[in-house]
Scaffold this active site. Structure first.
Site, short mmCIF file in Angstrom:
data_model
loop_
_atom_site.label_atom_id
_atom_site.label_comp_id
_atom_site.label_asym_id
_atom_site.label_seq_id
_atom_site.Cartn_x
_atom_site.Cartn_y
_atom_site.Cartn_z
N ASP A 76 0.85 -1.20 0.00
CA ASP A 76 0.00 0.00 0.00
C ASP A 76 0.87 1.24 0.00
O ASP A 76 1.92 1.27 0.66
CB ASP A 76 -0.91 0.03 1.23
CG ASP A 76 -1.96 1.12 1.08
OD1 ASP A 76 -2.96 0.88 0.38
OD2 ASP A 76 -1.76 2.24 1.61
N1 LIG Z 1 2.63 3.21 -12.81
C1 LIG Z 1 2.73 3.95 -11.67
N2 LIG Z 1 1.89 3.67 -10.63
C2 LIG Z 1 2.02 4.44 -9.52
C3 LIG Z 1 2.97 5.48 -9.39
N3 LIG Z 1 2.84 6.03 -8.14
C4 LIG Z 1 1.84 5.37 -7.51
N4 LIG Z 1 1.36 4.38 -8.34
C5 LIG Z 1 0.27 3.44 -8.07
O1 LIG Z 1 -0.67 4.06 -7.20
C6 LIG Z 1 -1.38 3.01 -6.53
C7 LIG Z 1 -1.38 3.35 -5.05
O2 LIG Z 1 -2.63 2.96 -4.53
P1 LIG Z 1 -2.80 1.72 -3.49
O3 LIG Z 1 -4.04 1.97 -2.74
O4 LIG Z 1 -1.51 1.48 -2.76
O5 LIG Z 1 -2.96 0.44 -4.44
P2 LIG Z 1 -4.13 0.12 -5.47
O6 LIG Z 1 -3.77 0.69 -6.80
O7 LIG Z 1 -5.44 0.50 -4.90
O8 LIG Z 1 -4.01 -1.46 -5.64
P3 LIG Z 1 -4.11 -2.58 -4.48
O9 LIG Z 1 -2.70 -3.11 -4.33
O10 LIG Z 1 -5.06 -3.59 -5.07
O11 LIG Z 1 -4.62 -1.92 -3.24
C8 LIG Z 1 -0.64 1.71 -6.80
O12 LIG Z 1 -1.31 0.95 -7.79
C9 LIG Z 1 0.72 2.20 -7.31
O13 LIG Z 1 1.32 1.26 -8.18
C10 LIG Z 1 3.84 5.74 -10.52
O14 LIG Z 1 4.69 6.64 -10.50
N5 LIG Z 1 3.69 4.94 -11.62
#
Ligand SMILES: Nc1nc2c(ncn2[C@@H]2O[C@H](COP(=O)(O)OP(=O)(O)OP(=O)(O)O)[C@@H](O)[C@H]2O)c(=O)[nH]1
Length: 199
Positions: A76
């Site tokens: 996360d």
């Molecule tokens: N491609 C990319 N993704 C990013 C970047 N910064 C943050 N993210 C994405 O932002 C999201 C952060 O949200 P979280 O709540 O941690 O995760 P989520 O996308 O909801 O996915 P889960 O693991 O299923 O909870 C993640 O999917 C990270 O991979 C970036 O610079 N590039």
């Protein structure tokens, strides 16, 4: 036989990082109420790094209870700007609002990661990146939003650092993988330590 590995995530970015590292794994989205967990932790004055690790643990544990014979990875990212927490923008308008709020300042990407086995968390870690965004003119902000497109709605910071998002920054401190959403160097060390992957 290689231990069965599951990534408890719907994140395409996390999936790509695991695949890029050559790991054999399956993905199962973690069905937890992230905002409720975050609110409960924040009510106990938990700091952003603690919130990120506890959410990573909750995701790993939730999926591990369904797949007790697999090693399950949860992760996360909590974006903190001062005392404010930002979440994935729900629209391009909100993405613009987030960028405007972060421009000219340093925010932190607090990335928690955990491994669970047989329903119990057996390893966890935190990795933090400091992201210094340059001041952004209104015209460049629109250029960026048009160039970056709706993919940025999948990112907690409304940018994809490996894409046009890099144009928003003047300095970063921390590792590239932490920024993208999964601290691979730390995670791989943990998986080797646990004997889940070859050392
Ligand atoms: N491609 C990319 N993704 C990013 C970047 N910064 C943050 N993210 C994405 O932002 C999201 C952060 O949200 P979280 O709540 O941690 O995760 P989520 O996308 O909801 O996915 P889960 O693991 O299923 O909870 C993640 O999917 C990270 O991979 C970036 O610079 N590039």
């Amino acid at each position: 036989m290689a231990a069965k590995l599951i990534l408890a995530s719907k994140s395409a970015s996390r999936r790509a990082l695991m695949a890029g590292a050559g790991l054999a794994f399956e993905t199962v989205a973690a069905d937890i109420d992230e905002r409720a967990t975050e609110a409960r932790l924040s009510a106990c004055n938990a700091r952003p790094p603690e919130v990120a690790v506890e959410l990573a643990k909750a995701k790993a544990q939730a999926v591990s209870e369904q797949y007790p014979d697999a090693y399950v990875i949860g992760s996360d990212q909590v974006l903190s700007l001062g005392t404010e927490l930002f979440h994935k923008p729900l629209s391009m308008g909100e993405a613009g609002d987030h960028i405007r709020a972060m421009a000219g300042k340093t925010h932190h990407l607090n990335c928690g990661v955990a491994i669970a086995f047989r329903g119990e968390v057996i390893w966890s870690a935190i990795s933090i990146a400091a992201m210094t965004m340059r001041t952004i003119s209104p015209s460049f902000l629109q250029t960026y939003l048009d160039m970056a497109g709706p993919d940025i709605l999948q990112s907690v910071g409304a940018y994809q650092f490996e894409g046009p998002g890099v144009q928003l920054f003047e300095k970063i401190e921390g590792d590239y993988f932490t920024i993208l959403g999964l601290p691979m160097l730390t995670l791989l060390a943990g998986l080797r330590e646990l004997g889940v992957i070859d050392a």
